[in-house]
Design an enzyme around this catalytic site. Structure first.
Site, PDB file in Angstrom:
ATOM      1  N   ASP A  22      42.941 -22.896  28.171  1.00  0.00           N
ATOM      2  CA  ASP A  22      43.342 -22.072  29.317  1.00  0.00           C
ATOM      3  C   ASP A  22      43.148 -22.878  30.602  1.00  0.00           C
ATOM      4  O   ASP A  22      42.050 -23.354  30.876  1.00  0.00           O
ATOM      5  CB  ASP A  22      42.450 -20.814  29.317  1.00  0.00           C
ATOM      6  CG  ASP A  22      42.696 -19.937  30.524  1.00  0.00           C
ATOM      7  OD1 ASP A  22      43.754 -20.095  31.170  1.00  0.00           O
ATOM      8  OD2 ASP A  22      41.827 -19.093  30.823  1.00  0.00           O
ATOM      9  N   ASN A  24      44.081 -21.598  33.755  1.00  0.00           N
ATOM     10  CA  ASN A  24      44.010 -20.789  34.983  1.00  0.00           C
ATOM     11  C   ASN A  24      43.002 -19.638  34.928  1.00  0.00           C
ATOM     12  O   ASN A  24      43.015 -18.756  35.779  1.00  0.00           O
ATOM     13  CB  ASN A  24      45.403 -20.261  35.350  1.00  0.00           C
ATOM     14  CG  ASN A  24      45.931 -19.304  34.284  1.00  0.00           C
ATOM     15  OD1 ASN A  24      45.278 -19.096  33.266  1.00  0.00           O
ATOM     16  ND2 ASN A  24      47.080 -18.720  34.517  1.00  0.00           N
ATOM     17  N   ASP A  26      42.637 -17.062  32.977  1.00  0.00           N
ATOM     18  CA  ASP A  26      42.970 -15.681  32.599  1.00  0.00           C
ATOM     19  C   ASP A  26      42.579 -15.361  31.153  1.00  0.00           C
ATOM     20  O   ASP A  26      42.844 -14.278  30.652  1.00  0.00           O
ATOM     21  CB  ASP A  26      44.463 -15.383  32.831  1.00  0.00           C
ATOM     22  CG  ASP A  26      45.374 -16.192  31.912  1.00  0.00           C
ATOM     23  OD1 ASP A  26      44.865 -16.999  31.097  1.00  0.00           O
ATOM     24  OD2 ASP A  26      46.602 -16.017  31.996  1.00  0.00           O
ATOM     25  N   ASP A  30      47.378 -21.859  27.724  1.00  0.00           N
ATOM     26  CA  ASP A  30      48.685 -21.904  28.387  1.00  0.00           C
ATOM     27  C   ASP A  30      49.293 -23.314  28.317  1.00  0.00           C
ATOM     28  O   ASP A  30      48.650 -24.255  27.842  1.00  0.00           O
ATOM     29  CB  ASP A  30      48.571 -21.409  29.829  1.00  0.00           C
ATOM     30  CG  ASP A  30      47.419 -22.062  30.568  1.00  0.00           C
ATOM     31  OD1 ASP A  30      47.270 -23.289  30.436  1.00  0.00           O
ATOM     32  OD2 ASP A  30      46.645 -21.346  31.247  1.00  0.00           O
ATOM     33  N   ASP A  99      58.887 -22.598  18.344  1.00  0.00           N
ATOM     34  CA  ASP A  99      58.898 -21.644  17.234  1.00  0.00           C
ATOM     35  C   ASP A  99      59.907 -20.557  17.586  1.00  0.00           C
ATOM     36  O   ASP A  99      59.752 -19.861  18.594  1.00  0.00           O
ATOM     37  CB  ASP A  99      57.485 -21.047  17.108  1.00  0.00           C
ATOM     38  CG  ASP A  99      57.221 -20.432  15.745  1.00  0.00           C
ATOM     39  OD1 ASP A  99      58.170 -19.896  15.156  1.00  0.00           O
ATOM     40  OD2 ASP A  99      56.064 -20.488  15.293  1.00  0.00           O
ATOM     41  N   ASP A 204      61.104 -19.262  12.317  1.00  0.00           N
ATOM     42  CA  ASP A 204      60.178 -18.257  11.805  1.00  0.00           C
ATOM     43  C   ASP A 204      60.847 -17.351  10.767  1.00  0.00           C
ATOM     44  O   ASP A 204      61.967 -16.867  10.993  1.00  0.00           O
ATOM     45  CB  ASP A 204      59.692 -17.401  12.988  1.00  0.00           C
ATOM     46  CG  ASP A 204      58.669 -16.362  12.579  1.00  0.00           C
ATOM     47  OD1 ASP A 204      57.615 -16.752  12.078  1.00  0.00           O
ATOM     48  OD2 ASP A 204      58.943 -15.153  12.752  1.00  0.00           O
ATOM     49  N   GLU A 262      60.309 -21.510   7.927  1.00  0.00           N
ATOM     50  CA  GLU A 262      59.169 -20.903   7.233  1.00  0.00           C
ATOM     51  C   GLU A 262      59.746 -20.066   6.100  1.00  0.00           C
ATOM     52  O   GLU A 262      60.452 -19.096   6.340  1.00  0.00           O
ATOM     53  CB  GLU A 262      58.381 -19.988   8.181  1.00  0.00           C
ATOM     54  CG  GLU A 262      57.168 -19.371   7.485  1.00  0.00           C
ATOM     55  CD  GLU A 262      56.724 -18.050   8.091  1.00  0.00           C
ATOM     56  OE1 GLU A 262      55.537 -17.717   7.973  1.00  0.00           O
ATOM     57  OE2 GLU A 262      57.565 -17.321   8.654  1.00  0.00           O
ATOM     58  N   HIS A 339      48.336 -20.764  11.729  1.00  0.00           N
ATOM     59  CA  HIS A 339      47.799 -19.602  12.452  1.00  0.00           C
ATOM     60  C   HIS A 339      47.840 -18.317  11.621  1.00  0.00           C
ATOM     61  O   HIS A 339      47.364 -17.286  12.077  1.00  0.00           O
ATOM     62  CB  HIS A 339      48.607 -19.406  13.732  1.00  0.00           C
ATOM     63  CG  HIS A 339      50.027 -19.030  13.423  1.00  0.00           C
ATOM     64  ND1 HIS A 339      50.914 -19.922  12.848  1.00  0.00           N
ATOM     65  CD2 HIS A 339      50.688 -17.867  13.529  1.00  0.00           C
ATOM     66  CE1 HIS A 339      52.058 -19.299  12.623  1.00  0.00           C
ATOM     67  NE2 HIS A 339      51.962 -18.056  13.039  1.00  0.00           N
ATOM     68  N   ASP A 340      48.433 -18.353  10.441  1.00  0.00           N
ATOM     69  CA  ASP A 340      48.511 -17.159   9.588  1.00  0.00           C
ATOM     70  C   ASP A 340      47.436 -17.134   8.507  1.00  0.00           C
ATOM     71  O   ASP A 340      47.479 -16.286   7.606  1.00  0.00           O
ATOM     72  CB  ASP A 340      49.884 -17.084   8.901  1.00  0.00           C
ATOM     73  CG  ASP A 340      50.969 -16.660   9.864  1.00  0.00           C
ATOM     74  OD1 ASP A 340      50.663 -15.956  10.851  1.00  0.00           O
ATOM     75  OD2 ASP A 340      52.132 -17.037   9.645  1.00  0.00           O
TER      76      ASP A 340
END
Ligand code: GLC
Length: 566
Positions: A22, A24, A26, A30, A99, A204, A262, A339-340
């Protein structure tokens, strides 16, 4: 299709942008955070980045629910930030794959809003909207299909008898690829980004873009949800090939780009070959699912620990099955997880042998046939964070749907939590700790998802970098080796043989090409003996500091692993 194949001497890296860095404060990673780490990635040795979706999204499913394909998600930055990222990545010899979600949009996409508001508009035909069935006054979905998120695959459009199909979250309506106008919209989107300089796409959920004509009920038995998860109805149907052929003809083939689909839904290597063969396959590679979850963890809530062991023989056979079909005819990606999935260190490795098992997993994957993709955080040996409460896992759309389904089946919260800690894909999404400061230096604000505790105890990028024997330094060295022309040539063009494939503990393979490269890896947290009759010319990589080889028998310590020249 002409392949320029720049990816063949590449090593990929998967970025889950929300959790990378990150810039910034938040709490969300990013694009500028990612941009500031391009040198880090180059030095690691990777040169292809697959970045999970970065488009504007209400973030029901981590950005896979796209609201506007032409706008960068404000959480991640601006369109200009993307241009900067592409430019600066290219300056470092790094290519960018975006993606692209093709199977669905967000319910907040302009197309869907129009489709719901006006049954006669063009966009109505972009989605799969059908009348429900009326039985004894009760409104039922148009058919009995189950979504991948454990509910009916249909959602009622409020105030009407109409339902829209969603194979994933109810907030992600499937689009209708049988509609040529819809296909054109996606061609335009892809062209737009290729013209902006991206080097290709991870496509995807392509396995699911075609559905059985007429959307008939599945004749298979429903599961405990009352619906039927039937991949015959919506996965890897022959029309997928037609749609991708057209896509290639009109778009991909006009660019020097890499397309990696995928392909879940139990695709076979033979089916996949139609999509990816070098002669006339419309895309370049597919990620298959056959090498993940080989430890019995999938759907394992009711299983006991003995049933949740790594089935190494099956794992080896799956690699071999794909190799035998694809070798010479198609390119292939290799990966342990993305990430899955839960972290591979927790799936196939061991926290007790963190360094040894992380290195062992790397050596084993890196020299198989294909283009390896590393998932962010693997290079520092991240494990599942084991969040303490069920609610912690509700940051994931899949879990928000799965937990009520499990409760309905009568599982206790303790059993559900244990299951989540072992199997949730959220585990792979915990933010990257860059140092041992608060929140691992990932953000100066409140992270969107808690970090595990391990970064405080050396499992972070900075501490890893400072230790010469660390996982990250081993990664750099091993990737360097993998990309040496002789080794690369051998891995891609030599004949692969898996030695003693029925051995339940040892993953040993030989590549016979310009070199003779052999990997010997012990996948167990205990010592295993292994007979070995080869003459070792060189130990290229090894994760222990001595070799125990006596009278043609290796004594392999927990997760001991070698890359040898023989
Ligand atoms: C893919 C993504 C996954 C997402 C799903 C729906 O499988 O990798 O994260 O939930 O598609 O888009």
């Amino acid at each position: 299709m002409e392949h320029k194949q720049w990816w063949l001497d590449g090593v990929g890296y998967i970025i889950y942008p929300q959790s990378f860095l990150d810039s910034n404060g938040d709490g969300f990673g990013d694009l500028n955070g990612l941009r500031s780490k391009l040198d880090y990635l180059r030095d690691l040795g990777v040169n292809i980045l697959w970045i999970c979706p970065i488009f504007d999204s209400p973030m029901d499913d981590g950005g896979y629910d796209v609201r506007d394909y032409y706008k960068v998600n404000p959480l991640y930055g601006s369109n200009e930030d993307l241009d900067c990222l592409i430019r600066e990545a290219h300056e470092r010899g790094i290519r960018i794959l975006l993606d692209l979600t093709l199977n669905h949009t967000s319910i907040e996409h302009e197309w869907f809003k129009k489709a719901v508001a006006d049954p006669n508009c063009e966009e109505r035909g972009y989605y799969i909207i059908r009348k429900g069935k009326r039985e004894n006054g009760k409104l039922l979905p148009p058919n009995n299909w189950e979504s991948f998120f454990f509910t009916s695959a249909w959602e009622n459009i409020e105030g009407t008898d109409d339902f829209y199909l969603h194979l994933f979250s109810p907030k992600m309506p499937d689009v209708d690829w049988s509609n040529p106008k819809l296909r054109e919209r996606y061609h335009e989107i892809a062209r737009h980004y290729l013209d902006r300089g991206v080097d290709g796409f991870r496509l995807d959920a392509i396995a699911h873009i075609a559905k059985a004509p007429g959307l008939p009920d599945s004749t298979k038995a429903p599961d405990s949800t009352g619906f039927v998860p039937d991949t015959d109805m919506y996965s890897n149907r022959p029309e997928v090939l037609d749609y991708l052929r057209e896509f290639n003809e009109l778009v991909f083939s006009h660019y020097d780009c890499l397309t990696v689909g995928e392909a879940g839904g139990c695709i076979s290597p033979e089916q996949a070959l139609k999509l990816v063969n070098k002669k006339d396959g419309p895309i370049n590679m597919v990620f298959n699912f056959d090498c993940v979850w080989q430890n019995g963890a999938w759907d394992s809530i009711g299983k006991n620990p003995e049933e949740r062991q790594l089935d190494l023989v099956n794992l080896k056979k799956n690699f071999l099955r794909w190799y035998e079909v694809c070798h010479k005819q198609a390119d292939m990606p290799l990966y342990w997880c993305n990430h899955d999935h839960p972290r591979v260190l927790s799936q196939y490795g061991s926290k007790d042998y963190r360094t040894e098992s992380a290195k062992c997993l790397l050596i084993t994957l890196l020299f198989l046939y294909g283009t390896p993709f590393i998932y962010q955080g693997e290079e520092i040996g991240m494990a599942n964070p084991a969040y303490p409460s069920i609610e912690d896992y509700f940051a994931d759309a899949g879990e928000r749907c799965e937990v009520p389904a499990l409760r309905k089946q009568g599982y206790s919260d303790a059993a559900i939590l244990d299951n989540l800690q072992r199997t949730s894909r959220l585990s792979g999404r915990s933010p990257i700790p860059w140092n041992h400061n608060e929140n691992g230096g990932f953000t100066s604000g409140t992270p969107w998802l808690k970090l595990g505790e391990e970064y405080k105890h050396g499992i972070n990028v900075l501490d890893e970098m400072n230790d010469p024997w660390s996982i990250i330094n081993f990664y750099q060295y091993a990737i360097l080796k993998r990309r040496l022309p002789d080794i690369n040539e051998t891995v891609l063009n030599g004949e692969l043989q898996i030695i003693d494939i029925e051995n339940p503990d040892i993953f040993c393979y030989l590549h016979d090409g310009t070199e003779k490269l052999m990997v010997v890896s012990n996948f167990r947290p205990y010592e295993v003996k292994f007979d070995f009759y080869w003459r070792i010319k060189d130990v290229v990589l090894h994760n222990y500091d001595s070799v125990l080889l006596d009278n043609h028998t290796f004594t392999l310590r927990p997760f001991e692993s070698f890359l040898l020249k023989v």
